[in-house]
Write a protein that holds these residues in place. Structure first.
Motif, PDB file in Angstrom:
ATOM      1  N   GLY A 111      27.505  63.204  64.701  1.00  0.00           N
ATOM      2  CA  GLY A 111      28.123  63.284  66.019  1.00  0.00           C
ATOM      3  C   GLY A 111      29.260  64.299  66.028  1.00  0.00           C
ATOM      4  O   GLY A 111      29.844  64.617  64.992  1.00  0.00           O
ATOM      5  N   ASP A 112      29.557  64.796  67.201  1.00  0.00           N
ATOM      6  CA  ASP A 112      30.567  65.850  67.350  1.00  0.00           C
ATOM      7  C   ASP A 112      31.939  65.433  66.824  1.00  0.00           C
ATOM      8  O   ASP A 112      32.596  66.189  66.121  1.00  0.00           O
ATOM      9  N   ARG A 113      32.386  64.254  67.196  1.00  0.00           N
ATOM     10  CA  ARG A 113      33.737  63.826  66.802  1.00  0.00           C
ATOM     11  C   ARG A 113      33.900  63.846  65.288  1.00  0.00           C
ATOM     12  O   ARG A 113      34.836  64.435  64.756  1.00  0.00           O
ATOM     13  N   ASP A 114      32.968  63.211  64.585  1.00  0.00           N
ATOM     14  CA  ASP A 114      33.057  63.165  63.119  1.00  0.00           C
ATOM     15  C   ASP A 114      32.810  64.526  62.488  1.00  0.00           C
ATOM     16  O   ASP A 114      33.466  64.888  61.502  1.00  0.00           O
ATOM     17  N   ALA A 126      35.920  66.505  62.805  1.00  0.00           N
ATOM     18  CA  ALA A 126      36.948  65.883  61.948  1.00  0.00           C
ATOM     19  C   ALA A 126      36.708  66.262  60.485  1.00  0.00           C
ATOM     20  O   ALA A 126      37.652  66.522  59.741  1.00  0.00           O
ATOM     21  N   ILE A 127      35.451  66.308  60.076  1.00  0.00           N
ATOM     22  CA  ILE A 127      35.099  66.713  58.702  1.00  0.00           C
ATOM     23  C   ILE A 127      35.570  68.146  58.461  1.00  0.00           C
ATOM     24  O   ILE A 127      36.223  68.427  57.452  1.00  0.00           O
ATOM     25  N   PHE A 182      32.494  68.093  49.384  1.00  0.00           N
ATOM     26  CA  PHE A 182      32.185  68.155  50.817  1.00  0.00           C
ATOM     27  C   PHE A 182      31.243  67.022  51.206  1.00  0.00           C
ATOM     28  O   PHE A 182      31.439  66.371  52.238  1.00  0.00           O
ATOM     29  N   GLU A 183      30.229  66.775  50.395  1.00  0.00           N
ATOM     30  CA  GLU A 183      29.293  65.694  50.688  1.00  0.00           C
ATOM     31  C   GLU A 183      30.023  64.349  50.751  1.00  0.00           C
ATOM     32  O   GLU A 183      29.772  63.547  51.653  1.00  0.00           O
ATOM     33  N   ALA A 217      30.555  61.863  54.150  1.00  0.00           N
ATOM     34  CA  ALA A 217      30.182  60.443  54.160  1.00  0.00           C
ATOM     35  C   ALA A 217      31.392  59.573  54.475  1.00  0.00           C
ATOM     36  O   ALA A 217      31.296  58.617  55.252  1.00  0.00           O
ATOM     37  N   GLU A 218      32.534  59.908  53.891  1.00  0.00           N
ATOM     38  CA  GLU A 218      33.749  59.124  54.118  1.00  0.00           C
ATOM     39  C   GLU A 218      34.180  59.180  55.587  1.00  0.00           C
ATOM     40  O   GLU A 218      34.431  58.151  56.205  1.00  0.00           O
ATOM     41  N   VAL A 219      34.256  60.371  56.141  1.00  0.00           N
ATOM     42  CA  VAL A 219      34.724  60.530  57.524  1.00  0.00           C
ATOM     43  C   VAL A 219      33.745  59.895  58.506  1.00  0.00           C
ATOM     44  O   VAL A 219      34.156  59.231  59.456  1.00  0.00           O
TER      45      VAL A 219
END
Length: 110
Positions: free
Chosen positions: A44-47, A50-51, A69-70, A74-76
């Motif tokens: 999704g755009d928000r996450d 944020a990433i 990065f991976e 996953a965390e965010v």
């Protein structure tokens, strides 16, 4: 994407650790941008944004690895992205439709 979907050679270059002599392979640039778009559709755009913001903030003036990065993605997002990254970044075949056309992109394929 449809023009390369059935070209095994195009998909044979891994985004993560492409291998000696393939550091500048053109498939990395194409597949990389396709993967990032698919990631955006998956989380999704928000996450997604944020990433990217956190990645650039946390790694400014330093080095970081693809695996970091991976983990950050996953965390965010709070999602298990192992299958996604295995298919896109570590795989050497066209990703399954679930990852190739995430979210409502599957509707566009029909």
């Amino acid at each position: 994407m449809e023009d390369v979907k059935d070209e095994p050679e195009y998909w044979s270059t891994r985004i993560y650790d492409a291998g000696k002599g393939k550091e500048l392979d053109s498939a990395l640039y194409d597949k990389g941008s396709l993967m990032m778009h698919a990631l955006r559709r998956t989380v999704g755009d928000r996450d997604f944004f944020a990433i990217l913001k956190r990645w650039t903030r946390d790694n400014a003036y330093s080095n970081a690895s693809w695996l970091q990065f991976e983990r950050l993605a996953a965390e965010v997002s709070g999602k298990d992205l192992k299958g996604f990254f295995d298919a896109w970044a570590h795989g050497t075949k066209v990703p399954p439709d679930t990852y190739l056309y995430p979210g409502d992109l599957a509707e566009l394929k029909r």
